[in-house]
Design an enzyme around this catalytic site. Structure first.
Site, PDB file in Angstrom:
ATOM      1  N   ASP A 233      -8.192   3.890   0.875  1.00  0.00           N
ATOM      2  CA  ASP A 233      -7.385   4.259   1.931  1.00  0.00           C
ATOM      3  C   ASP A 233      -8.100   4.637   3.185  1.00  0.00           C
ATOM      4  O   ASP A 233      -8.793   5.630   3.089  1.00  0.00           O
ATOM      5  CB  ASP A 233      -6.485   5.423   1.151  1.00  0.00           C
ATOM      6  CG  ASP A 233      -5.401   5.921   2.319  1.00  0.00           C
ATOM      7  OD1 ASP A 233      -5.493   5.502   3.511  1.00  0.00           O
ATOM      8  OD2 ASP A 233      -4.543   6.782   1.594  1.00  0.00           O
TER       9      ASP A 233
ATOM     10  N   CYS B 205       1.024  -1.432  -0.115  1.00  0.00           N
ATOM     11  CA  CYS B 205      -0.108   0.140   0.060  1.00  0.00           C
ATOM     12  C   CYS B 205       0.901   1.299   0.068  1.00  0.00           C
ATOM     13  O   CYS B 205       2.064   1.055  -0.271  1.00  0.00           O
ATOM     14  CB  CYS B 205      -0.873  -0.056   1.228  1.00  0.00           C
ATOM     15  SG  CYS B 205      -0.172   0.070   2.824  1.00  0.00           S
TER      16      CYS B 205
ATOM     17  N   CYS C  22      -1.592   0.711   7.172  1.00  0.00           N
ATOM     18  CA  CYS C  22      -2.974   0.562   7.524  1.00  0.00           C
ATOM     19  C   CYS C  22      -3.324  -0.747   6.738  1.00  0.00           C
ATOM     20  O   CYS C  22      -3.667  -1.800   7.264  1.00  0.00           O
ATOM     21  CB  CYS C  22      -3.966   1.673   7.134  1.00  0.00           C
ATOM     22  SG  CYS C  22      -3.404   3.255   7.825  1.00  0.00           S
ATOM     23  N   ARG C  23      -3.509  -0.614   5.287  1.00  0.00           N
ATOM     24  CA  ARG C  23      -3.963  -1.585   4.681  1.00  0.00           C
ATOM     25  C   ARG C  23      -3.142  -2.917   4.349  1.00  0.00           C
ATOM     26  O   ARG C  23      -3.515  -3.978   4.643  1.00  0.00           O
ATOM     27  CB  ARG C  23      -4.429  -1.406   3.140  1.00  0.00           C
ATOM     28  CG  ARG C  23      -5.348  -0.221   3.166  1.00  0.00           C
ATOM     29  CD  ARG C  23      -5.791   0.567   1.777  1.00  0.00           C
ATOM     30  NE  ARG C  23      -4.576   1.641   1.681  1.00  0.00           N
ATOM     31  CZ  ARG C  23      -4.395   2.234   0.629  1.00  0.00           C
ATOM     32  NH1 ARG C  23      -5.041   1.916  -0.538  1.00  0.00           N
ATOM     33  NH2 ARG C  23      -3.337   2.935   0.482  1.00  0.00           N
ATOM     34  N   SER C  24      -1.782  -2.612   3.936  1.00  0.00           N
ATOM     35  CA  SER C  24      -1.270  -3.838   3.639  1.00  0.00           C
ATOM     36  C   SER C  24      -0.506  -4.771   4.722  1.00  0.00           C
ATOM     37  O   SER C  24      -0.528  -6.022   4.785  1.00  0.00           O
ATOM     38  CB  SER C  24       0.162  -3.587   2.996  1.00  0.00           C
ATOM     39  OG  SER C  24       1.062  -2.611   3.454  1.00  0.00           O
TER      40      SER C  24
ATOM     41  N   ASN D 179       2.231   1.531   4.483  1.00  0.00           N
ATOM     42  CA  ASN D 179       2.501   0.229   5.067  1.00  0.00           C
ATOM     43  C   ASN D 179       2.234   0.186   6.443  1.00  0.00           C
ATOM     44  O   ASN D 179       2.905  -0.091   7.317  1.00  0.00           O
ATOM     45  CB  ASN D 179       4.068  -0.377   4.784  1.00  0.00           C
ATOM     46  CG  ASN D 179       4.382  -1.388   5.372  1.00  0.00           C
ATOM     47  OD1 ASN D 179       5.370  -1.678   5.712  1.00  0.00           O
ATOM     48  ND2 ASN D 179       3.377  -2.532   5.136  1.00  0.00           N
TER      49      ASN D 179
END
Ligand code: 4NP
Length: 162
Positions: A125, A8, A13-15, A11
């Site tokens: 996001d 993401c 939140c999402r990934s 690095n």
């Protein structure tokens, strides 16, 4: 060894959440010994930090522990990892900019290519959002990971023997 990298922007939140969910599910399926997994950001804003507390909280609420240290993607990751799952099109584009050949490019895809409820969409996001946005990201990653793993079990001969 099958090597999977989640990418993401930051690095945080999402990934890292995608990585933690993937780790949890391969353990549940008894497949963890076949995998190397990682996650990266395309940006270096948060290198060395832990994951965002809101990602940690939503994972914990679903029974998944997260232990993370932020790192930024480099061109070596495109040599190293077989599957590189980008969270949105901007991440995808930035990873492709690091690629040097067709082999690299073939490794990169959008995580939501595997989302049965939104194939080809982006993982939004959640950084400027609240807990609801993090839960939405969790749900997207949860169902996309199930389908991605089904795909790997159908196509990777190493996993078909189990
Ligand atoms: P991520 O979210 O890409 O899912 O980790 C973000 C994290 C940090 C920032 C933006 C998005 N930031 O601008 O610092």
């Amino acid at each position: 060894m099958i090597k999977v990298l989640f990418v993401c922007l930051g690095n945080i939140c999402r990934s890292p959440l995608g990585e933690a969910i993937f780790r949890h599910k391969i353990k549940e399926r008894g497949l963890d010994k076949f995998f190397k997994i990682g996650s990266r950001g395309t940006a270096n804003y948060h290198v060395g930090d832990n994951a965002d507390p809101r990602s940690i909280a939503v994972a914990k609420s679903m029974g998944i522990a997260m232990d993370h240290c932020v790192s930024q993607i480099t061109d070596r990751d495109l040599d190293d990892y077989d599957y590189i799952a980008a969270m949105d099109r901007s991440n995808l584009h930035n990873v492709l900019r690091l690629s040097k050949n067709q082999k690299h490019r073939a490794r990169v895809f959008l995580m939501r290519d595997y989302d049965p409820e939104g194939k080809g969409l982006e993982v939004p996001d959640p950084y400027y959002g609240d807990a609801r946005h993090f839960k939405e990201v969790y749900d997207i990653l949860d169902r996309s990971t199930d389908k991605f793993l089904d795909h790997l079990q159908q196509t990777e001969s190493m996993l078909r023997q189990t």
